[in-house]
Design an enzyme around this catalytic site. Structure first.
Site, PDB file in Angstrom:
ATOM      1  N   HIS A 176     -31.793 -46.297  -5.844  1.00  0.00           N
ATOM      2  CA  HIS A 176     -33.019 -46.299  -6.530  1.00  0.00           C
ATOM      3  C   HIS A 176     -34.376 -46.303  -5.640  1.00  0.00           C
ATOM      4  CE1 HIS A 176     -35.049 -47.398  -9.813  1.00  0.00           C
ATOM      5  NE2 HIS A 176     -34.454 -48.490 -10.600  1.00  0.00           N
ATOM      6  N   THR A 229     -43.267 -47.360 -11.184  1.00  0.00           N
ATOM      7  CA  THR A 229     -42.961 -48.312 -12.557  1.00  0.00           C
ATOM      8  C   THR A 229     -44.028 -49.449 -12.376  1.00  0.00           C
ATOM      9  OG1 THR A 229     -41.455 -49.508 -11.197  1.00  0.00           O
ATOM     10  CG2 THR A 229     -40.631 -47.711 -12.457  1.00  0.00           C
TER      11      THR A 229
END
Length: 667
Positions: free
Chosen positions: A471, A600
């Protein structure tokens, strides 16, 4: 071994008569082709960097400017207002430059300068246009005159087909939200979770933070925002991901699934070959910048920075923090099967191996009867356990000798391929098959996925595929673009023969895959087993229920004039309240790729509007009309939250949290 000997460019032996030197012409030819391929790649990257740097202009526009200037001068019209003559007077006089040559050089210099000035002006205008955010707040089906004008200008500025990174330097910077707005939004987000006494206590703490601590920290934050392209992304990558000491498996890595109802080929080697070739085609397009950037409404570009580290990337463990190893290129693939590791070359003669050749190589691995070496089978458990033991074991047992060579082959590979021994997929007659499929992709056996690689491609025995992605280097939508391209290319472009094999004929003269050699001492095996115990305990603690929902989808939700995202979020709140009888702080990710190097941001979907709707649903005396009214209010509130997460508090939206905000208000 004949093929292996051909791969050696030269060899020499010492004999009584002297030095015996033998040269392989075929090997030298392949070295030459590989060098040509490498230089072509560098030239393409240089060309793309130049084209992206002058976008929306083009080299042809420079020629137009040059011809127009020369034509004007020929007609005795000076477009430079005397600048060409001044440039000409500054050039050296002599035999090297005649008066005509000095006139030509001065014209070229002025035209180039004027063209570069126009490029900078257009790029500045493009950045100003991309800073407009009014289009996000337009009512559905209606568009204001200013937004129409903005869209027309954007289409005019983007008339040339952009490359992947054409808009990068024109994207606006992520704004720093004011502390006062951050604190107010934080208090608004926790209000539904606290009673009156706890809320007053929290409000007092927030006020103290805002008045005493925040001003100094905010100055540092603004200073950083001036000299960095994104003031939060590097901290997000390091403190949210790389400094985490817990296992990547389950906690951080995520997965992707195959088609549910279609299996293009049931032959494992063939499906692996086509998927690998499709992924490498995507990498080639990525290197050449041929993939167009993602565009909202077809005119608003999103940042493509995260795509840079999709391939040739590995997360390297450290005692305090991990690091990301990214290479400009990698010509091989790391493969795992039945506890053994292999190195598979992806090029032959400077050309990418076609699917038929890859299928032959993978089939050779599947048919290899050799057993794993001591400690080799469960080696990848080190990447599944905690990070500190892995960093210590890596420094102690894999920093020299054959272990370092083999580990480098894995960490420097384009990506990791696991040829799995199990069969998974959607089977309606077998209950729980999707649960096992998802858990296999999420953690497998805890030692058959290399969780440190940017992504691991998993190909099962029945031809089904999946992926497990790390990730830290990027977010899930980036892998999603690759995955969609791979599935479409595999099924609709490459295809298979009637027997399920890859199309084409393999070249049997290719050298077989190289088996990686390990020399792991007993202490290293003990470290592997310790990490495996930690990983297995974590995997066994995961309860997973995965099933296809076909009753309705986003189409029906949109026909009800409702955001599918808001619908799912309120459904989660309602389900949690019915199960637990209370609310909890809810995190929803929303990307900020409309800004340069954006990743994000946090959306707090447990709002006062959401809790009011949920309580009304739980109230037996609640009326249908009242529930519908509260649902609509919640949907619009959730829509505002999503917009706020994208555009930031600095632009007047909701729930953009400052990095220096109250700790429980940030992720």
């Amino acid at each position: 071994m004949a093929e292996a000997h051909q791969a050696v460019a030269f060899q020499f032996t010492v004999t009584p008569e002297g030095l015996d030197f033998q040269l392989s012409r075929e090997a030298v030819r392949h070295l030459y082709l590989a060098t040509v391929h490498s230089w072509k790649k560098r030239l393409v990257r240089t060309k793309n960097s130049f084209l992206s740097g002058v976008y929306p202009a083009s080299p042809s526009s420079w020629m137009v400017a040059l011809v127009a200037t020369a034509g004007s001068c020929y007609c005795h019209v000076d477009p430079s207002l005397g600048l060409i003559a001044r440039i000409q007077s500054c050039l050296p006089h002599g035999q090297a430059l005649s008066p005509r040559a000095r006139a030509v050089v001065s014209t070229v210099v002025f035209s180039t300068g004027a063209w570069l000035a126009a490029v900078l002006l257009f790029r500045r205008l493009l950045r100003l246009l991309l800073s407009y955010h009014g289009w996000m707040f337009e009512p559905h089906g209606h568009m204001s005159r200013s937004t129409r004008l903005w869209m027309a200008l954007m289409k005019l500025m983007s008339i040339r087909k952009p490359l992947l990174y054409s808009f990068q330097s024109s994207l606006p910077k992520l704004p720093v939200p004011p502390v006062k707005a951050t604190v107010a939004r934080y208090l608004e987000s926790v209000r539904p979770l606290l009673d009156d006494d706890k809320y007053r206590e929290m409000a007092a703490l927030a006020k103290d933070f805002q008045e005493n601590t925040a001003p100094r920290l905010q100055r540092y934050l603004r200073l950083k925002s001036w000299w960095t392209t994104n003031y939060v992304s590097d901290w997000w990558e390091e403190y949210i991901y790389l400094r985490g000491r817990s296992p990547l498996m389950v906690n951080s890595n995520y997965y992707a699934m195959d088609f549910l109802y279609v299996t293009p080929s049931p032959i494992q080697a063939a499906r692996a070959a086509n998927t690998v070739h499709s992924i490498l085609l995507y990498r080639r397009r990525l290197d050449r910048g041929e993939i167009p950037p993602m565009m909202a409404l077809g005119v608003v570009p999103m940042c493509s920075y995260q795509s840079e580290r999709m391939f040739n990337t590995t997360r390297i463990p450290g005692k305090e923090t991990d690091t990301l190893l990214h290479l400009a290129d990698s010509k091989h693939l790391a493969v795992y099967h039945k506890g053994r590791y292999y190195k598979v070359w992806l090029y032959y003669g400077g050309q990418l191996l076609p699917p038929a050749d890859l299928e032959m190589q993978f089939q050779r691995i599947l048919e290899d009867p050799s057993p794993p070496q001591p400690g080799e089978e469960r080696l990848a458990a080190l990447t599944a356990g905690e990070r500190v033991p892995w960093a210590e074991a890596r420094a102690r047992f894999f920093s020299r000798g054959p272990n370092k060579v083999a580990l480098d082959a894995i960490e420097r590979a384009a990506f990791f391929l696991a040829l799995d021994e199990d069969e998974h997929g959607q089977e309606p007659e077998r209950p729980g098959c999707m649960d096992a499929y998802a858990k296999s992709l999420l953690h497998g056996r805890c030692y058959d996925r290399w969780f440190d690689k940017s992504f691991t491609l998993v190909v099962y025995k029945n031809g089904k595929v999946g992926a497990n992605a790390e990730h830290s280097w990027a977010d899930a939508p980036i892998v999603g673009h690759l995955w969609e391209f791979m599935l479409a290319t595999d099924k609709f472009q490459l295809g298979y023969t009637e027997g399920g094999h890859c199309k084409g004929d393999p070249r049997w003269q290719l050298a077989p895959p190289q088996r990686l050699q390990w020399d792991i001492p007993p202490e290293g095996v003990a470290a592997i087993e310790a990490s495996l115990r930690v990983a297995r305990a974590l995997a066994e603690d995961v309860d997973f229920c995965c099933f296809p929902f076909s009753t309705f989808g986003k189409g029906l939700i949109k026909r009800c004039r409702t955001s599918p995202d808001a619908f799912i979020q309120i459904a989660l709140q309602l389900a949690h309240f019915r199960d637990k009888g209370s609310f909890c702080l809810t995190y929803e990710a929303s990307m900020t790729r409309l800004f340069r190097e954006g990743r994000t941001e946090t959306v707090r979907s447990c709002t006062a509007e959401a809790t009011a709707f949920v309580r009304c649903m739980a109230e037996p005396r609640g009326t249908r009309s009242e529930r519908q009214r509260l649902f609509k209010v919640q949907v619009w509130a959730q829509f505002g939250l999503s917009l706020g997460s994208v555009w930031g508090a600095g632009l007047g939206c909701r729930f953009r949290v400052s990095v220096w905000g109250v700790s429980s208000g940030c992720r």
